[in-house]
Design a protein around this motif. Structure first.
Motif, PDB file in Angstrom:
ATOM      1  N   ALA A  61       0.974   3.944  -2.979  1.00 57.15           N
ATOM      2  CA  ALA A  61       0.555   5.314  -2.534  1.00 57.15           C
ATOM      3  C   ALA A  61       1.777   6.353  -3.272  1.00 57.15           C
ATOM      4  N   VAL A  62       2.926   5.972  -3.029  1.00 56.65           N
ATOM      5  CA  VAL A  62       4.221   6.615  -3.453  1.00 56.65           C
ATOM      6  C   VAL A  62       4.151   6.743  -4.952  1.00 56.65           C
ATOM      7  N   ILE A  71       4.434   3.696   6.712  1.00 53.24           N
ATOM      8  CA  ILE A  71       4.776   3.027   5.794  1.00 53.24           C
ATOM      9  C   ILE A  71       6.199   2.552   6.074  1.00 53.24           C
ATOM     10  N   HIS A  72       6.615   1.734   5.587  1.00 58.32           N
ATOM     11  CA  HIS A  72       8.156   1.251   5.702  1.00 58.32           C
ATOM     12  C   HIS A  72       8.866   2.050   4.805  1.00 58.32           C
ATOM     13  N   ARG A  74       0.714  -1.265   0.025  1.00 56.55           N
ATOM     14  CA  ARG A  74      -0.060  -0.221  -0.129  1.00 56.55           C
ATOM     15  C   ARG A  74       0.917   1.254   0.034  1.00 56.55           C
ATOM     16  N   GLY A  75       1.883   1.160   0.620  1.00 58.17           N
ATOM     17  CA  GLY A  75       3.036   2.399   0.854  1.00 58.17           C
ATOM     18  C   GLY A  75       3.500   2.647  -0.417  1.00 58.17           C
TER      19      GLY A  75
END
Lengths: 291, 245
Positions: B7-8, B94-95, B3-4
């Motif tokens: 999103a980016v 997010i990681h 998901r991160g």
């Protein structure tokens, strides 16, 4: 709930935080007050995962930020002191990216974006490119973004810095409304009136350490109710009195222009640290108002 | 993590969509000039056993995939220093690896779009190469991976736009001219050729060119690019993690 214990941070020879302990109960709004360089932004940067502390622990909603950063961060909404919207994107796109970062699905994103834009009264600006918004609109948009994923904790870092007084009051109204909806809020500010108007409790931070905390009334009440300001050697000296009558009597005995006003948080900060919110140190005297 | 990453990546695609007409024009300028200046000027002069335009076009694809992937460093710096949007990513749940992969994926997409444009210019100029070779596109994508990952890493290390420009001047520009884009590195003195083999662009240009000419792919070129891309990914992850002060 926010619980900070023994937070320390050093930048080279400078110690930005010197063992800060701070607790914000669920549903409470705490103003974290101090002059520039006191360590407010360092604290917020640690709470948001932008800076690693040298020592200490942070619990956000009961979750250890160091051990479970993803879970802890997902409980927080952040409004930075910088107007950090993505200037090339529309407001809707800014919010959409934020919602995706917090794992909201398509339906939740659509509903959430409409809801928060409505909340900050910017529904008509959804398609506006962020860089075309005014400073006040950007700040409201940032608040909308911080609320989008339904956080239980809100971190507001100087949320009204650089805004004119009318816009600032509008933002205050918005923050009050958010507080009324049950959010736990940590607000950093160096605006005295902002802390007095908004906060349930105030924490004074000076040179990286907490020097006092209490409700605005508790902190100011230690000095007295009224202050007498008079010029002396090019600076304003304040004297504190338990009643307006006592202050007026003292004022009548003084030559030249003086003013009588209510004691405020800046007086309390000055008394405790010897410095005002601008980091300077004018003199202050007490007259039976308690210290 | 997905998901991160998405999103980016989607943020970058929003920006790309808005800027695409202008970007496409800027992507086309240099290749057009090179094709006109070198392609026409050199005419049927042979390079590597081919008409010069046929030799040049795959080199331009390799070079462009490098420069456009590298170009995300500027966008990241604008996001960090100007819009301060990087703070939003740092505060998000997010990681760091999600940020890295999202930015790199965006860099690869941008590089491949620019490569498509160069191919279109090639078609316009009647250059006869194997445009649809999967190995050609794989080489361009791997080259983009190498430079996008380095771009993310270095964007975290530089302190200003000026630092970024300096890195481009000292690293990317020389590589663009020496990495087999414009001439076969076999034309260089023997002592210099091993040094050219140290440049990722040399391997990318060689791989793209071989695929464009329908020659069998040299596994070593692809492995070098894959290896460097993997190292770049790890380095970028470390640098993003260290961006917290």
């Amino acid at each position: 709930m926010i619980a900070i214990n023994g937070l320390r941070k050093r930048y080279g020879a400078s110690e930005a935080l010197r063992g800060v302990d701070l607790r914000v109960e669920a549903g409470e709004m705490v103003a974290y007050l101090g002059p520039n360089g006191a360590g407010k932004t360092t604290t917020i940067r640690i709470l948001t995962g932008q800076t690693r502390p040298d020592a200490g622990t942070v619990l956000l909603g009961g979750v250890d930020l160091a051990a479970r950063p993803v879970q802890a961060k997902s409980r927080c909404g952040v409004v930075s002191q910088h107007l950090n919207l993505d200037g090339d994107l529309s407001l809707r796109e800014n919010l959409d990216v934020h919602a995706r970062l917090f794992g909201m699905d398509a339906a939740a994103r659509r509903e959430g974006v409409a809801r928060v834009l409505d909340y900050v009264e910017m529904g008509d600006k959804a398609e506006a490119i962020a860089k075309t918004l005014s400073g006040g609109q950007k700040r409201r948009a940032m608040i909308a973004r911080a609320l989008l994923h339904g956080p239980s904790i809100l971190l507001l870092d100087e949320p009204t810095v650089g805004l004119d007084p009318a816009i600032r009051r509008r933002i205050w109204g918005l923050i009050k409304r958010i507080q009324g909806d049950g959010a736990t809020i940590l607000l950093t500010t160096h605006y005295i009136e902002e802390a007095e108007f908004l906060a349930d409790r105030v924490v004074f931070l000076d040179q990286g350490a907490v020097v006092a905390e209490g409700t605005p009334a508790e902190l100011t009440g230690r000095l007295g109710e009224w202050a007498l300001d008079c010029p002396s050697n090019g600076e304003i000296v304040s004297e504190y009195f338990p009643s307006r009558e006592a202050a007026a009597t003292a004022a009548a005995a003084l030559p030249g222009p003086v003013s009588v006003r209510r004691v405020n948080l800046e007086d309390a900060f000055l008394r405790m640290t010897g410095r005002n919110m601008a980091g300077k140190g004018p003199a202050a005297k007490g007259h039976g108002g308690g210290h | 993590m997905l998901r991160g990453t998405s999103a980016v990546f989607i943020r970058e695609m929003y920006i790309l969509r808005r800027r695409l007409p202008k970007l496409a024009c800027s992507w086309a300028v240099s290749p057009l000039l090179y094709m006109v200046a070198f392609g026409y000027a050199m005419g049927d002069t042979l390079a590597g056993g081919r008409p010069y335009a046929e030799f040049l076009l795959p080199g331009l694809v390799a070079m462009s995939s490098m420069t456009q992937a590298w170009g995300i460093a500027s966008d990241i710096n604008i996001a960090r220093f100007y819009w301060r949007i990087f703070e939003e990513f740092q505060a998000a749940p997010i990681h760091p690896a999600a940020y890295v992969t999202g930015e790199i994926a965006a860099g690869v997409v941008r590089a491949l779009l620019a490569s498509c444009l160069i191919m279109a210019i090639g078609l316009l100029f009647g250059v006869d190469i194997n445009y649809l070779s999967p190995m050609l596109w794989l080489a361009a994508a791997l080259n983009a991976l190498v430079f996008a990952s380095l771009a993310v890493a270095l964007a975290m290390l530089v302190k200003s736009h000026a630092d970024q420009a300096m890195l481009t001047s000292f690293v990317i520009t020389p590589m663009a001219f020496l990495g087999g884009t414009f001439f076969p590195i076999e034309k260089l003195p023997g002592w210099a050729q091993p040094f050219m083999d140290l440049l990722p662009l040399t391997h990318a240009a060689r791989a793209v060119r071989a695929a464009a000419f329908g020659q069998p792919p040299a596994a070593a070129d692809y492995l070098v690019l894959l290896g460097l891309g993997s190292c770049g990914l790890v380095l970028a992850g470390l640098c993003v993690g260290r961006a917290r002060d």
